[in-house]
Motif scaffolding. Structure first.
Motif, mmCIF file in Angstrom:
data_model
loop_
_atom_site.group_PDB
_atom_site.id
_atom_site.type_symbol
_atom_site.label_atom_id
_atom_site.label_comp_id
_atom_site.label_asym_id
_atom_site.label_seq_id
_atom_site.Cartn_x
_atom_site.Cartn_y
_atom_site.Cartn_z
ATOM 1 N N LEU A 168 39.270 41.618 41.446
ATOM 2 C CA LEU A 168 40.019 39.773 41.903
ATOM 3 C C LEU A 168 41.562 39.799 40.976
ATOM 4 O O LEU A 168 42.350 38.890 41.779
ATOM 5 N N MET A 169 41.341 40.537 40.029
ATOM 6 C CA MET A 169 43.012 39.574 39.297
ATOM 7 C C MET A 169 44.318 40.599 40.431
ATOM 8 O O MET A 169 45.407 40.205 40.383
ATOM 9 N N GLY A 170 43.793 42.158 40.798
ATOM 10 C CA GLY A 170 45.154 42.247 41.633
ATOM 11 C C GLY A 170 45.742 41.078 43.333
ATOM 12 O O GLY A 170 46.737 41.126 43.348
ATOM 13 N N LEU A 171 43.900 40.698 43.319
ATOM 14 C CA LEU A 171 44.426 40.011 44.571
ATOM 15 C C LEU A 171 44.502 38.777 44.311
ATOM 16 O O LEU A 171 45.868 37.923 44.637
ATOM 17 N N ILE A 172 44.711 38.500 42.874
ATOM 18 C CA ILE A 172 45.080 37.051 42.655
ATOM 19 C C ILE A 172 46.664 37.375 42.568
ATOM 20 O O ILE A 172 47.791 36.368 42.943
ATOM 21 N N ALA A 173 47.074 38.276 42.352
ATOM 22 C CA ALA A 173 48.779 38.453 41.709
ATOM 23 C C ALA A 173 49.328 38.767 42.969
ATOM 24 O O ALA A 173 50.796 38.275 43.551
ATOM 25 N N TRP A 174 48.596 39.299 43.312
ATOM 26 C CA TRP A 174 49.368 39.841 45.461
ATOM 27 C C TRP A 174 49.536 38.033 45.724
ATOM 28 O O TRP A 174 50.049 37.943 46.659
ATOM 29 N N GLY A 175 48.266 37.044 45.637
ATOM 30 C CA GLY A 175 48.204 35.633 46.111
ATOM 31 C C GLY A 175 49.759 35.622 45.876
ATOM 32 O O GLY A 175 50.136 34.473 46.590
ATOM 33 N N PHE A 176 49.686 35.304 44.264
ATOM 34 C CA PHE A 176 50.853 34.369 43.684
ATOM 35 C C PHE A 176 52.408 35.096 44.039
ATOM 36 O O PHE A 176 53.223 34.495 44.431
ATOM 37 N N MET A 230 43.466 30.655 53.092
ATOM 38 C CA MET A 230 42.107 30.172 53.165
ATOM 39 C C MET A 230 41.347 31.032 53.320
ATOM 40 O O MET A 230 40.623 30.974 52.729
ATOM 41 N N TRP A 231 41.426 31.928 53.654
ATOM 42 C CA TRP A 231 41.155 33.217 53.150
ATOM 43 C C TRP A 231 40.461 33.928 52.308
ATOM 44 O O TRP A 231 39.934 34.388 51.647
ATOM 45 N N LEU A 232 42.076 33.585 51.844
ATOM 46 C CA LEU A 232 42.566 33.885 50.587
ATOM 47 C C LEU A 232 41.563 33.711 48.990
ATOM 48 O O LEU A 232 40.770 34.601 48.579
ATOM 49 N N LYS A 233 41.392 31.676 48.904
ATOM 50 C CA LYS A 233 40.202 30.848 48.134
ATOM 51 C C LYS A 233 38.942 31.830 48.877
ATOM 52 O O LYS A 233 38.132 32.218 47.590
ATOM 53 N N LEU A 234 38.800 31.859 49.626
ATOM 54 C CA LEU A 234 37.466 32.174 50.053
ATOM 55 C C LEU A 234 36.481 33.716 49.158
ATOM 56 O O LEU A 234 35.843 33.998 48.422
ATOM 57 N N THR A 235 37.297 34.228 49.735
ATOM 58 C CA THR A 235 37.695 35.990 48.874
ATOM 59 C C THR A 235 37.635 35.689 47.483
ATOM 60 O O THR A 235 36.848 36.516 46.748
ATOM 61 N N ILE A 236 38.568 35.119 46.739
ATOM 62 C CA ILE A 236 38.535 34.769 45.129
ATOM 63 C C ILE A 236 37.116 34.406 45.229
ATOM 64 O O ILE A 236 36.120 34.401 43.965
ATOM 65 N N VAL A 237 36.671 33.625 45.729
ATOM 66 C CA VAL A 237 35.799 32.440 45.296
ATOM 67 C C VAL A 237 34.193 33.782 45.419
ATOM 68 O O VAL A 237 33.085 33.837 44.208
ATOM 69 N N MET A 238 34.567 34.339 46.451
ATOM 70 C CA MET A 238 32.927 35.434 46.642
ATOM 71 C C MET A 238 33.146 36.737 45.822
ATOM 72 O O MET A 238 32.126 36.768 45.045
ATOM 73 N N LEU A 239 34.250 37.154 45.254
ATOM 74 C CA LEU A 239 34.321 37.614 44.414
ATOM 75 C C LEU A 239 34.330 37.327 42.352
ATOM 76 O O LEU A 239 33.593 38.527 41.742
ATOM 77 N N LEU A 240 33.859 36.352 42.265
ATOM 78 C CA LEU A 240 33.769 35.456 41.196
ATOM 79 C C LEU A 240 32.481 35.771 41.392
ATOM 80 O O LEU A 240 31.410 35.596 40.140
ATOM 81 N N ALA A 241 31.573 35.433 42.428
ATOM 82 C CA ALA A 241 30.127 35.213 42.388
ATOM 83 C C ALA A 241 29.577 36.582 41.999
ATOM 84 O O ALA A 241 28.947 36.642 41.527
#
Length: 70
Positions: free
Chosen positions: A49-57, A1-12
């Motif tokens: 953001l890209m690094g966080l998404i790659a790490w998430g996958f 859950m924290w990962l998706k919230l962090t991704i949304v915050m980075l997008l904002a």
């Protein structure tokens, strides 16, 4: 859950940086370099953001929820 919230915050934050760069492009006439700073911040946030998404996958925290991949 924290990962998706962090991704949304980075997008904002990326969108905020995008519009601040647009503002500095239109209104900053004294040449203090705030446009370049806004661009640098946006690039840094995008790389993060890209690094966080790659790490998430890679870690399995983000998964594809598409029916054709099952």
């Amino acid at each position: 859950m924290w990962l998706k919230l962090t991704i949304v915050m980075l997008l904002a934050l990326i969108v905020i940086s995008l519009f601040s760069g647009l503002f500095f492009l239109m209104k900053d006439t004294d040449g203090r370099g705030r446009l370049v700073t806004a661009l640098s911040v946006r690039i840094s946030l995008t790389i993060l953001l890209m690094g966080l998404i790659a790490w998430g996958f890679w870690s399995g925290n983000l998964v594809w929820n598409t029916p054709w991949l099952h």
